[in-house]
Enzyme design. Structure first.
Site, mmCIF file in Angstrom:
data_model
loop_
_atom_site.group_PDB
_atom_site.id
_atom_site.type_symbol
_atom_site.label_atom_id
_atom_site.label_comp_id
_atom_site.label_asym_id
_atom_site.label_seq_id
_atom_site.Cartn_x
_atom_site.Cartn_y
_atom_site.Cartn_z
ATOM 1 N N HIS A 193 -1.761 0.538 -9.719
ATOM 2 C CA HIS A 193 -2.439 -0.363 -8.780
ATOM 3 C C HIS A 193 -3.072 -1.542 -9.534
ATOM 4 O O HIS A 193 -4.283 -1.783 -9.431
ATOM 5 C CB HIS A 193 -3.485 0.385 -7.938
ATOM 6 C CG HIS A 193 -3.845 -0.354 -6.678
ATOM 7 N ND1 HIS A 193 -4.156 0.268 -5.506
ATOM 8 C CD2 HIS A 193 -3.946 -1.685 -6.414
ATOM 9 C CE1 HIS A 193 -4.443 -0.635 -4.577
ATOM 10 N NE2 HIS A 193 -4.313 -1.838 -5.111
ATOM 11 N N ARG A 229 0.846 -1.179 0.000
ATOM 12 C CA ARG A 229 0.000 0.000 0.000
ATOM 13 C C ARG A 229 0.890 1.241 0.000
ATOM 14 O O ARG A 229 1.939 1.276 0.658
ATOM 15 C CB ARG A 229 -0.908 0.034 1.233
ATOM 16 C CG ARG A 229 -2.087 -0.926 1.158
ATOM 17 C CD ARG A 229 -3.129 -0.506 0.126
ATOM 18 N NE ARG A 229 -4.307 -1.372 0.119
ATOM 19 C CZ ARG A 229 -4.509 -2.383 -0.740
ATOM 20 N NH1 ARG A 229 -3.621 -2.677 -1.666
ATOM 21 N NH2 ARG A 229 -5.626 -3.096 -0.681
HETATM 22 P P1 NDP Z 1 -1.923 -11.418 4.674
HETATM 23 O O1 NDP Z 1 -2.741 -10.828 5.756
HETATM 24 O O2 NDP Z 1 -2.118 -12.842 4.284
HETATM 25 O O3 NDP Z 1 -0.367 -11.253 5.037
HETATM 26 C C1 NDP Z 1 0.148 -10.116 5.613
HETATM 27 C C2 NDP Z 1 1.595 -10.390 6.004
HETATM 28 O O4 NDP Z 1 2.167 -9.180 6.510
HETATM 29 C C3 NDP Z 1 1.716 -11.450 7.095
HETATM 30 O O5 NDP Z 1 2.861 -12.256 6.896
HETATM 31 C C4 NDP Z 1 1.907 -10.596 8.353
HETATM 32 O O6 NDP Z 1 2.632 -11.236 9.381
HETATM 33 C C5 NDP Z 1 2.726 -9.459 7.784
HETATM 34 N N1 NDP Z 1 2.634 -8.273 8.638
HETATM 35 C C6 NDP Z 1 1.546 -7.536 8.943
HETATM 36 N N2 NDP Z 1 1.872 -6.552 9.800
HETATM 37 C C7 NDP Z 1 3.186 -6.682 10.047
HETATM 38 C C8 NDP Z 1 4.094 -5.986 10.848
HETATM 39 N N3 NDP Z 1 3.720 -4.934 11.588
HETATM 40 N N4 NDP Z 1 5.372 -6.393 10.878
HETATM 41 C C9 NDP Z 1 5.773 -7.466 10.148
HETATM 42 N N5 NDP Z 1 4.951 -8.184 9.348
HETATM 43 C C10 NDP Z 1 3.677 -7.785 9.303
HETATM 44 O O7 NDP Z 1 -2.100 -10.476 3.401
HETATM 45 P P2 NDP Z 1 -1.927 -10.820 1.846
HETATM 46 O O8 NDP Z 1 -0.612 -11.475 1.666
HETATM 47 O O9 NDP Z 1 -3.129 -11.497 1.330
HETATM 48 O O10 NDP Z 1 -1.923 -9.345 1.234
HETATM 49 C C11 NDP Z 1 -0.952 -8.401 1.628
HETATM 50 C C12 NDP Z 1 -1.290 -7.025 1.112
HETATM 51 O O11 NDP Z 1 -1.008 -6.921 -0.282
HETATM 52 C C13 NDP Z 1 -2.752 -6.590 1.186
HETATM 53 O O12 NDP Z 1 -3.108 -6.216 2.498
HETATM 54 C C14 NDP Z 1 -2.772 -5.419 0.243
HETATM 55 O O13 NDP Z 1 -2.396 -4.249 0.930
HETATM 56 C C15 NDP Z 1 -1.685 -5.778 -0.779
HETATM 57 N N6 NDP Z 1 -2.272 -6.091 -2.093
HETATM 58 C C16 NDP Z 1 -1.970 -5.280 -3.138
HETATM 59 C C17 NDP Z 1 -2.470 -5.555 -4.389
HETATM 60 C C18 NDP Z 1 -2.082 -4.729 -5.545
HETATM 61 O O14 NDP Z 1 -2.638 -4.926 -6.629
HETATM 62 N N7 NDP Z 1 -1.142 -3.818 -5.408
HETATM 63 C C19 NDP Z 1 -3.352 -6.690 -4.627
HETATM 64 C C20 NDP Z 1 -3.584 -7.501 -3.463
HETATM 65 C C21 NDP Z 1 -3.058 -7.187 -2.236
HETATM 66 P P3 NDP Z 1 2.036 -12.561 10.093
HETATM 67 O O15 NDP Z 1 2.154 -13.659 9.037
HETATM 68 O O16 NDP Z 1 2.969 -12.783 11.214
HETATM 69 O O17 NDP Z 1 0.631 -12.254 10.465
HETATM 70 C C1 OXD Z 2 -6.252 -5.747 -2.998
HETATM 71 C C2 OXD Z 2 -5.895 -4.764 -3.992
HETATM 72 O O1 OXD Z 2 -6.076 -5.503 -1.807
HETATM 73 O O2 OXD Z 2 -6.364 -4.876 -5.129
HETATM 74 O O3 OXD Z 2 -6.702 -6.834 -3.395
HETATM 75 O O4 OXD Z 2 -5.111 -3.860 -3.705
#
Ligand code: NDP
Ligand code: OXD
Length: 311
Positions: A274, A226
């Site tokens: 995005h 993000r």
């Molecule tokens: P998940 O919730 O499955 O994974 C999030 C990961 O981030 C986990 O490993 C979590 O740790 C880690 N995390 C969260 N907070 C912290 C922190 N403070 N310190 C260290 N690690 C942290 O999410 P997804 O993988 O499904 O998606 C991730 C993000 O990708 C979405 O939230 C979105 O913002 C972005 N996204 C962007 C898209 C785009 O088109 N640009 C499309 C889809 C998603 P833990 O495993 O320990 O909980």
């Molecule tokens: C998502 C995105 O979070 O599209 O899936 O950014």
């Protein structure tokens, strides 16, 4: 009972058709025109709903995010308490994100950004042969549904992969770092950093001057998490001073990126709008339908986003 659809970006007709293929007997109503009696709504499918909209439906049993991120829901102070917020994890979304990450990692690994700059100067030449992938250190910030798949795919391609998450992880071929205390040590070993973190209070501004300085000189950044996770002026400074070699950015503090934003024309920045991984109803609807059936069967849907931690 009915399913409510509210999205500022997604096509309701595509979703109506995709869900009808999975759950032919469900009624699908689009907010605001087709809402009808608010008491009819049992489930909501939402992306960036207007503040307070979801609070109008007293019988919701689950709210499904139409994307992986859920910050667009949690920023609504009137989000109904006690209704599970279900994140989207779908194989198509994961595959597309991994494709995006692999594409840009290979781009930087092979120096195609440097060749693109040479092309702009009409300069014919050869840069040194890149090191083998096992000597290219790639780090994934966030080892969730998306980060884990990207990390494992890069490791299978032979890269030297590490990852960072909040809780401890064990992934084959991936060195795993945990928690805030390990963040700078993790960054200090990377040639290419890939951000796939959710936006939370803890991750807002996490890629600031200090974090970027912790990356080795000449490192590249890929941000598909993000926009507000990166302090944009600090990134510009790191690129302008040559501390960072290049960045591919898919997400921004304010979207759409405004016309006069310096990222558009910065020679070291690649902008994508995005699109790293867009949700496709064809692969997402079966996941949501399966969760609806779970709730109907008295089971919990998954994965549920935790309100306190923000993801
Ligand atoms: P998940 O919730 O499955 O994974 C999030 C990961 O981030 C986990 O490993 C979590 O740790 C880690 N995390 C969260 N907070 C912290 C922190 N403070 N310190 C260290 N690690 C942290 O999410 P997804 O993988 O499904 O998606 C991730 C993000 O990708 C979405 O939230 C979105 O913002 C972005 N996204 C962007 C898209 C785009 O088109 N640009 C499309 C889809 C998603 P833990 O495993 O320990 O909980
Ligand atoms: C998502 C995105 O979070 O599209 O899936 O950014």
């Amino acid at each position: 009972m009915a399913i409510l659809f509210t999205s500022k970006d997604d096509d309701p007709d595509a979703w109506r058709a995709a869900l009808a293929a999975e759950l032919p007997d469900e009624e699908f109503r689009v907010w605001p025109d087709e809402t009808g009696d608010p008491a009819d709504m049992e489930f909501a499918l939402a992306w960036g709903p207007k503040r307070g909209v979801l609070a109008r439906f007293p019988n919701l049993r689950a709210i499904f995010s139409l994307g992986a991120g859920v910050e667009h829901l949690f920023r609504d102070p009137d989000l109904p308490a006690g209704v599970p917020i279900v994140r989207l994890v779908d194989p198509g979304l994961t595959l597309r994100m991994t494709e995006y990450v692999v594409h840009w990692v290979l781009h930087f690994h092979r120096g195609f950004h440097a060749y693109a700059a040479m092309e702009r100067r009409r300069e014919w030449g050869r840069l040194p042969v890149p090191p083998p992938p096992e000597r290219r250190r790639v780090g994934i910030l966030g080892l969730g549904a998306l980060g884990r798949d990207a990390a494992e795919t890069l490791a299978a391609l032979g890269f030297d992969v590490s990852g960072w998450s909040r809780s401890p992880k064990h992934l084959d071929g991936v060195r795993c770092f945990t928690g805030a205390d390990a963040f700078h040590a993790f960054l200090s070993e990377l040639d290419i950093a890939v951000c796939l973190l959710p936006l939370t209070e803890e991750t807002r501004g996490i890629l600031d001057r200090r974090a970027l300085a912790a990356l080795p000189r000449g490192a590249c950044l890929i941000n598909a998490g993000r926009g507000p996770q990166v302090v944009e002026k600090d990134l510009l400074n790191a690129l302008d001073t040559g501390h960072l070699d290049a960045a591919t950015l898919d997400v921004f503090e304010i979207e759409p990126l405004c016309d006069d934003h310096p990222f558009w024309t910065h020679p070291r920045v690649i902008v994508t709008p995005h699109i790293a991984s867009q949700t496709s109803p064809s692969t997402a609807a079966p996941e949501i339908a399966a969760n609806i059936q779970r709730v109907r069967a008295g089971e919990a849907p998954f994965p549920i986003a935790e309100r306190l931690r923000g993801y």
